[in-house]
Design a protein around this motif. Structure first.
Motif, short mmCIF file in Angstrom:
data_model
loop_
_atom_site.label_atom_id
_atom_site.label_comp_id
_atom_site.label_asym_id
_atom_site.label_seq_id
_atom_site.Cartn_x
_atom_site.Cartn_y
_atom_site.Cartn_z
N LEU A 1 -4.71 -7.85 -2.85
CA LEU A 1 -5.81 -7.98 -1.89
C LEU A 1 -6.17 -9.45 -1.68
CD1 LEU A 1 -8.16 -5.06 -3.03
CD2 LEU A 1 -6.85 -5.16 -0.90
N GLU A 2 -6.21 -10.20 -2.76
CA GLU A 2 -6.56 -11.63 -2.67
C GLU A 2 -5.54 -12.39 -1.83
OE1 GLU A 2 -7.17 -15.46 -5.64
OE2 GLU A 2 -7.23 -13.45 -6.48
N LYS A 3 -4.28 -11.95 -1.90
CA LYS A 3 -3.22 -12.62 -1.15
C LYS A 3 -3.06 -12.06 0.26
CE LYS A 3 -0.48 -14.30 -5.05
NZ LYS A 3 -1.58 -14.22 -6.01
N GLY A 4 -3.97 -11.16 0.65
CA GLY A 4 -3.98 -10.68 2.03
C GLY A 4 -3.09 -9.50 2.32
N TYR A 5 -2.62 -8.79 1.28
CA TYR A 5 -1.78 -7.63 1.49
C TYR A 5 -2.61 -6.34 1.58
CZ TYR A 5 2.45 -10.28 0.32
OH TYR A 5 3.49 -11.18 0.31
N ILE A 6 -2.02 -5.33 2.23
CA ILE A 6 -2.52 -3.96 2.13
C ILE A 6 -1.72 -3.30 1.01
CG2 ILE A 6 -2.76 -1.74 3.30
CD1 ILE A 6 -2.49 -3.34 5.99
N PRO A 7 -2.32 -3.05 -0.16
CA PRO A 7 -1.59 -2.38 -1.23
C PRO A 7 -1.36 -0.90 -0.87
CG PRO A 7 -3.50 -3.57 -2.09
CD PRO A 7 -3.66 -3.48 -0.60
N ILE B 1 3.50 -0.43 -4.29
CA ILE B 1 3.63 -0.37 -5.74
C ILE B 1 3.39 1.06 -6.20
CG2 ILE B 1 2.90 -2.77 -6.09
CD1 ILE B 1 0.16 -1.73 -6.96
N SER B 2 3.82 1.37 -7.41
CA SER B 2 3.50 2.67 -8.01
C SER B 2 2.50 2.44 -9.14
CB SER B 2 4.76 3.33 -8.56
OG SER B 2 5.13 2.75 -9.81
N GLY B 3 2.00 3.52 -9.68
CA GLY B 3 1.08 3.42 -10.81
C GLY B 3 1.74 2.90 -12.06
N MET B 4 3.07 2.78 -12.04
CA MET B 4 3.80 2.23 -13.19
C MET B 4 3.85 0.70 -13.13
SD MET B 4 6.93 4.97 -13.24
CE MET B 4 7.62 4.43 -14.80
N ASP B 5 3.71 0.13 -11.94
CA ASP B 5 3.80 -1.33 -11.78
C ASP B 5 2.54 -1.98 -12.34
OD1 ASP B 5 6.33 -1.41 -10.39
OD2 ASP B 5 5.29 -0.54 -8.68
N ASN C 1 6.69 5.81 -0.24
CA ASN C 1 6.00 4.53 -0.36
C ASN C 1 6.60 3.47 0.57
OD1 ASN C 1 5.65 1.72 -1.96
ND2 ASN C 1 3.94 3.06 -2.43
N LYS C 2 7.90 3.37 0.55
CA LYS C 2 8.54 2.32 1.35
C LYS C 2 8.51 2.64 2.84
CE LYS C 2 9.01 0.42 -2.48
NZ LYS C 2 7.82 -0.38 -2.89
N THR C 3 8.50 3.92 3.19
CA THR C 3 8.36 4.30 4.61
C THR C 3 7.00 3.86 5.14
OG1 THR C 3 9.84 6.20 4.39
CG2 THR C 3 8.29 6.24 6.22
N LEU C 4 5.94 4.07 4.34
CA LEU C 4 4.60 3.68 4.77
C LEU C 4 4.46 2.16 4.85
CD1 LEU C 4 2.43 6.25 2.75
CD2 LEU C 4 3.08 6.35 5.16
N ASN D 1 6.83 0.06 5.48
CA ASN D 1 7.60 -0.36 6.66
C ASN D 1 6.81 -0.08 7.95
OD1 ASN D 1 9.94 -1.41 7.90
ND2 ASN D 1 10.65 0.65 8.37
N LEU D 2 6.15 1.07 8.01
CA LEU D 2 5.35 1.42 9.18
C LEU D 2 4.21 0.44 9.39
CD1 LEU D 2 4.85 5.30 9.47
CD2 LEU D 2 5.53 3.73 11.29
N LEU D 3 3.51 0.12 8.30
CA LEU D 3 2.40 -0.83 8.39
C LEU D 3 2.89 -2.19 8.86
CD1 LEU D 3 0.51 0.13 5.11
CD2 LEU D 3 -0.39 0.38 7.43
N GLU D 4 4.05 -2.58 8.37
CA GLU D 4 4.61 -3.88 8.78
C GLU D 4 4.99 -3.87 10.26
OE1 GLU D 4 5.27 -6.74 7.06
OE2 GLU D 4 4.74 -6.18 5.01
N THR D 5 5.58 -2.78 10.73
CA THR D 5 5.98 -2.72 12.14
C THR D 5 4.77 -2.68 13.07
OG1 THR D 5 6.18 -0.30 12.11
CG2 THR D 5 8.18 -1.57 11.63
N LYS D 6 3.61 -2.25 12.55
CA LYS D 6 2.38 -2.23 13.35
C LYS D 6 1.65 -3.57 13.31
CE LYS D 6 2.79 2.15 14.39
NZ LYS D 6 3.16 2.55 15.77
N GLY D 7 2.22 -4.52 12.57
CA GLY D 7 1.61 -5.84 12.53
C GLY D 7 0.85 -6.15 11.27
N GLY D 8 0.91 -5.24 10.29
CA GLY D 8 0.21 -5.47 9.03
C GLY D 8 1.07 -6.22 8.03
N LYS D 9 0.46 -6.50 6.89
CA LYS D 9 1.16 -7.18 5.79
C LYS D 9 0.94 -6.30 4.56
CE LYS D 9 0.95 -11.54 3.18
NZ LYS D 9 0.18 -12.79 3.01
N ALA D 10 1.94 -5.51 4.18
CA ALA D 10 1.78 -4.48 3.15
C ALA D 10 2.72 -4.71 1.98
CB ALA D 10 2.00 -3.10 3.76
N MET D 11 2.31 -4.22 0.82
CA MET D 11 3.15 -4.27 -0.38
C MET D 11 3.02 -2.94 -1.10
SD MET D 11 5.15 -6.36 -2.16
CE MET D 11 4.65 -8.05 -1.84
#
Length: 290
Positions: A160-166, A125-129, A108-111, A113-123
């Motif tokens: 999504l409302e706050k502009g993140y890629i979940p 979470i797991s199904g437990m959160d 999860n955290k690798t993905l 981080n990758l999205l962030e390094t490509k210019g995205g804004k990602a967060m």
């Protein structure tokens, strides 16, 4: 890009995507990510670039991921042999700890981080959160493998409302605090349905549904839910494709407009599906009302 293209040709190619950008702008697309596209590092980079590009043009992307090979790798390191029953991982308490560690942690955290390094804004979470995926035991013989009881989609909608890629790892939980290994395709179908996604893209290691599994030219570009059942009865849809189709049907029954079974081995297959006339893979749609 091919250097033989002139700047005018490149500009024309970009303008051809405008109808699709307009069509999907502000809509939610759920991508179930796994298979070879996750193992191959070059493909992984391209998938993350595609997702960030879609996000930048105003498409709300939710990434649901698996991570079976990474789980197997860690289990091998600790000397624990994976067991499977009908394609489902037998998950005792120790294995569940490994699944949670790998999916909610490493993958999860690798993905993210990758999205962030490509210019995205990602967060991530797991199904437990937020109790996103409430689950119950599927079968006592499988241990901590779960069936989904309920999806609490609020946390995803907030992101999504706050502009993140979940970015969602498919681990469920129950009210007693137990965690469960949830099938990624099933979780993606339920999550896409709870959001009311415009599209669910299921990335696989095959071209799509083929009339002749040995002939890629026999790809079926579009089928309805009823036609999928007919193909299954005829044996054209068989083996590992049956649960994939069942997940497509589940998603559509829960309100997803269209589901695409996509070959994740093809570079930029997500962009080809959403932003070109040709598309990619097999699209599953609801039955036509006569």
């Amino acid at each position: 890009m091919n250097n033989n293209f002139s700047n005018i040709e490149r500009a024309e190619m970009l303008t051809q995507t405008l109808p699709y950008i307009r069509k999907y702008n502000g809509k939610v697309v759920v991508v179930k990510y796994g298979g070879n596209a996750m193992i191959n590092e070059q493909l992984k980079e391209q998938v993350m670039e595609d997702i960030v590009l879609l996000w930048l043009i105003g498409i709300k992307v939710v990434l649901v991921h698996g991570g079976g090979p990474d789980i197997n790798e860690l289990m091998d390191k600790i000397g624990k042999k994976p067991e499977f029953v009908n394609g489902l991982r037998v998950t005792d308490k120790e294995t569940m700890d490994v699944v949670q560690m790998v999916l909610a942690g490493k993958v999860n955290k690798t993905l993210v981080n990758l999205l962030e390094t490509k210019g995205g804004k990602a967060m991530g979470i797991s199904g437990m959160d937020g109790r996103l995926i409430e689950a119950e035991p599927k079968n006592e013989a499988l241990g901590y493998v779960g069936n989904i009881k309920k999806i609490n989609i609020g946390a995803v909608l907030d992101l999504l409302e706050k502009g993140y890629i979940p970015v969602i790892s498919t681990i469920g939980c129950d009210k007693q605090g137990n965690s469960y290994n949830i099938n990624g395709d099933t979780a993606a179908a339920y999550i896409a349905g709870a959001i009311g996604a415009e599209r669910l893209i299921m990335m696989t290691d095959i071209d799509g549904i083929l009339r002749d599994r040995n002939d890629p030219s026999t790809l079926i570009p579009e089928i309805t839910v009823s036609e999928a059942k007919t193909l299954e009865a005829e044996g054209i849809v068989s083996g590992g494709m049956i649960p994939k189709i069942n997940c497509c049907t589940e998603a559509i029954s829960r309100g997803v407009r269209k589901v695409i079974i996509l070959d994740g081995r093809v570079p930029h297959s997500i962009l080809m599906e959403l932003l070109t006339d040709e598309g990619a893979g097999t699209m599953v749609t609801r039955d036509k009302i006569s």
